[in-house]
Design a protein around this motif. Structure first.
Motif, PDB file in Angstrom:
ATOM      1  N   LYS A  71       9.384  -9.878   5.327  1.00  0.00           N
ATOM      2  CA  LYS A  71       8.696  -9.370   4.323  1.00  0.00           C
ATOM      3  C   LYS A  71       7.684 -10.568   3.627  1.00  0.00           C
ATOM      4  O   LYS A  71       8.386 -11.465   3.190  1.00  0.00           O
ATOM      5  N   SER A  72       6.457 -10.387   3.656  1.00  0.00           N
ATOM      6  CA  SER A  72       5.963 -11.447   3.297  1.00  0.00           C
ATOM      7  C   SER A  72       5.299 -11.120   1.783  1.00  0.00           C
ATOM      8  O   SER A  72       5.553 -10.147   1.379  1.00  0.00           O
ATOM      9  N   ALA A  73       5.013 -12.219   1.166  1.00  0.00           N
ATOM     10  CA  ALA A  73       4.651 -12.360  -0.248  1.00  0.00           C
ATOM     11  C   ALA A  73       3.288 -11.164  -0.571  1.00  0.00           C
ATOM     12  O   ALA A  73       3.179 -10.579  -1.654  1.00  0.00           O
ATOM     13  N   ASP A  74       2.568 -11.111   0.293  1.00  0.00           N
ATOM     14  CA  ASP A  74       1.073 -10.334   0.385  1.00  0.00           C
ATOM     15  C   ASP A  74       1.321  -9.046   0.920  1.00  0.00           C
ATOM     16  O   ASP A  74       0.308  -8.298   1.268  1.00  0.00           O
ATOM     17  N   ARG A  95       8.755  -0.596 -18.700  1.00  0.00           N
ATOM     18  CA  ARG A  95       7.351  -1.640 -18.799  1.00  0.00           C
ATOM     19  C   ARG A  95       7.374  -2.541 -17.643  1.00  0.00           C
ATOM     20  O   ARG A  95       6.009  -2.896 -17.438  1.00  0.00           O
ATOM     21  N   ARG A  96       8.229  -3.175 -17.319  1.00  0.00           N
ATOM     22  CA  ARG A  96       8.435  -4.068 -16.109  1.00  0.00           C
ATOM     23  C   ARG A  96       7.844  -3.237 -14.982  1.00  0.00           C
ATOM     24  O   ARG A  96       7.243  -4.020 -14.182  1.00  0.00           O
ATOM     25  N   ALA A  97       8.357  -2.222 -14.536  1.00  0.00           N
ATOM     26  CA  ALA A  97       8.167  -1.449 -13.422  1.00  0.00           C
ATOM     27  C   ALA A  97       6.641  -1.273 -13.516  1.00  0.00           C
ATOM     28  O   ALA A  97       5.746  -1.273 -12.363  1.00  0.00           O
ATOM     29  N   LEU A  98       5.999  -0.882 -14.684  1.00  0.00           N
ATOM     30  CA  LEU A  98       4.444  -0.490 -14.709  1.00  0.00           C
ATOM     31  C   LEU A  98       3.744  -1.763 -14.465  1.00  0.00           C
ATOM     32  O   LEU A  98       2.762  -1.792 -13.765  1.00  0.00           O
ATOM     33  N   GLN A  99       4.143  -2.966 -14.867  1.00  0.00           N
ATOM     34  CA  GLN A  99       3.568  -4.389 -14.730  1.00  0.00           C
ATOM     35  C   GLN A  99       3.602  -4.572 -13.253  1.00  0.00           C
ATOM     36  O   GLN A  99       2.450  -4.972 -12.644  1.00  0.00           O
ATOM     37  N   ASP A 100       4.704  -4.501 -12.735  1.00  0.00           N
ATOM     38  CA  ASP A 100       4.602  -4.607 -11.149  1.00  0.00           C
ATOM     39  C   ASP A 100       3.934  -3.906 -10.429  1.00  0.00           C
ATOM     40  O   ASP A 100       3.154  -4.249  -9.387  1.00  0.00           O
ATOM     41  N   LEU A 101       3.587  -2.508 -10.728  1.00  0.00           N
ATOM     42  CA  LEU A 101       2.777  -1.307 -10.139  1.00  0.00           C
ATOM     43  C   LEU A 101       1.245  -1.969 -10.256  1.00  0.00           C
ATOM     44  O   LEU A 101       0.554  -1.957  -9.482  1.00  0.00           O
ATOM     45  N   LYS A 102       1.029  -2.504 -11.563  1.00  0.00           N
ATOM     46  CA  LYS A 102      -0.350  -3.108 -11.950  1.00  0.00           C
ATOM     47  C   LYS A 102      -0.582  -4.057 -10.905  1.00  0.00           C
ATOM     48  O   LYS A 102      -1.676  -4.294 -10.471  1.00  0.00           O
ATOM     49  N   ASP A 103       0.388  -5.158 -10.709  1.00  0.00           N
ATOM     50  CA  ASP A 103       0.131  -6.196 -10.110  1.00  0.00           C
ATOM     51  C   ASP A 103      -0.166  -5.841  -8.569  1.00  0.00           C
ATOM     52  O   ASP A 103      -1.037  -6.562  -7.763  1.00  0.00           O
ATOM     53  N   ARG A 104       0.639  -4.719  -8.225  1.00  0.00           N
ATOM     54  CA  ARG A 104       0.492  -4.553  -6.582  1.00  0.00           C
ATOM     55  C   ARG A 104      -0.824  -3.969  -6.322  1.00  0.00           C
ATOM     56  O   ARG A 104      -1.415  -4.053  -5.386  1.00  0.00           O
ATOM     57  N   LEU A 105      -1.321  -2.996  -7.305  1.00  0.00           N
ATOM     58  CA  LEU A 105      -2.611  -2.359  -7.182  1.00  0.00           C
ATOM     59  C   LEU A 105      -3.777  -3.447  -7.286  1.00  0.00           C
ATOM     60  O   LEU A 105      -4.742  -3.298  -6.717  1.00  0.00           O
ATOM     61  N   ALA A 106      -3.687  -4.329  -8.013  1.00  0.00           N
ATOM     62  CA  ALA A 106      -4.612  -5.557  -8.153  1.00  0.00           C
ATOM     63  C   ALA A 106      -4.791  -6.277  -6.879  1.00  0.00           C
ATOM     64  O   ALA A 106      -5.802  -6.396  -6.612  1.00  0.00           O
ATOM     65  N   ARG A 107      -3.460  -6.500  -6.264  1.00  0.00           N
ATOM     66  CA  ARG A 107      -3.598  -7.158  -5.122  1.00  0.00           C
ATOM     67  C   ARG A 107      -4.248  -6.239  -4.065  1.00  0.00           C
ATOM     68  O   ARG A 107      -4.994  -6.705  -3.082  1.00  0.00           O
ATOM     69  N   ASP A 109      -6.456  -4.045  -4.546  1.00  0.00           N
ATOM     70  CA  ASP A 109      -7.721  -3.840  -4.784  1.00  0.00           C
ATOM     71  C   ASP A 109      -8.536  -4.997  -4.244  1.00  0.00           C
ATOM     72  O   ASP A 109      -9.699  -4.913  -3.778  1.00  0.00           O
ATOM     73  N   GLY A 110      -7.865  -6.341  -4.638  1.00  0.00           N
ATOM     74  CA  GLY A 110      -8.487  -7.566  -4.055  1.00  0.00           C
ATOM     75  C   GLY A 110      -8.782  -7.655  -2.620  1.00  0.00           C
ATOM     76  O   GLY A 110      -9.744  -7.991  -2.148  1.00  0.00           O
ATOM     77  N   ARG A 111      -7.775  -7.006  -2.009  1.00  0.00           N
ATOM     78  CA  ARG A 111      -8.051  -7.135  -0.490  1.00  0.00           C
ATOM     79  C   ARG A 111      -8.886  -6.259  -0.029  1.00  0.00           C
ATOM     80  O   ARG A 111      -9.644  -6.343   0.888  1.00  0.00           O
ATOM     81  N   LEU A 112      -9.144  -4.968  -0.583  1.00  0.00           N
ATOM     82  CA  LEU A 112     -10.155  -3.989  -0.229  1.00  0.00           C
ATOM     83  C   LEU A 112     -11.528  -4.495  -0.702  1.00  0.00           C
ATOM     84  O   LEU A 112     -12.511  -4.274   0.195  1.00  0.00           O
TER      85      LEU A 112
END
Length: 133
Positions: A71-74, A95-107, A109-112
């Motif tokens: 498992k890589s970080a990206d 709240r932390r789960a929602l923040q983790d989901l936001k971070d994953r979606l931001a990554r 979106d950046g790759r896209l």
């Protein structure tokens, strides 16, 4: 469809032998709560009986099998989030789960955006034309 749960020792998360960590995994409880319950049981009730039961579980229970997944970080394919609904349950607070989901979606979106930038660039067009030759 039910999943078969087995009781294992989790030596990686354990302090002494991983018995409490295995029990917390089996019952889906927070590890700190299981440790507090064991220490309380030793102090308030049958101390020698609980200690002997812990040592017996140490020898009887098998170690938890390790997962050899790379498992890589990206990586987009990460473990699913476990959101806890009660304080004693194992998992992340909402709240932390929602923040983790936001971070994953931001990554993602950046790759896209990087892929779109490459596909719409002249470099991609030139590379595609060269490959056609």
């Amino acid at each position: 469809m039910s999943t078969k749960r087995e009781l294992f020792r989790d030596a990686e998360r354990g302090k002494i032998a991983g018995v409490c960590a295995g029990i917390s995994d089996y019952f889906n409880m927070e590890l700190w709560l299981v440790r507090i319950l064991v220490v309380t049981a030793v102090l308030l009730s049958g101390g020698p009986f609980i200690v002997v039961a812990y040592i017996a579980a140490w020898f009887i229970l098998d170690k938890k099998p390790t997962e050899k997944a790379d498992k890589s970080a990206d990586s987009i394919h990460q473990d699913p989030l476990e959101v806890k609904f009660k304080v004693w349950q194992k998992g992340e607070p909402p709240r932390r789960a929602l923040q983790d989901l936001k971070d994953r979606l931001a990554r993602v979106d950046g790759r896209l955006q990087e892929m779109e930038r490459y596909v719409t660039s002249t470099e991609f067009t030139v590379s595609r034309e060269i490959n056609k030759l």
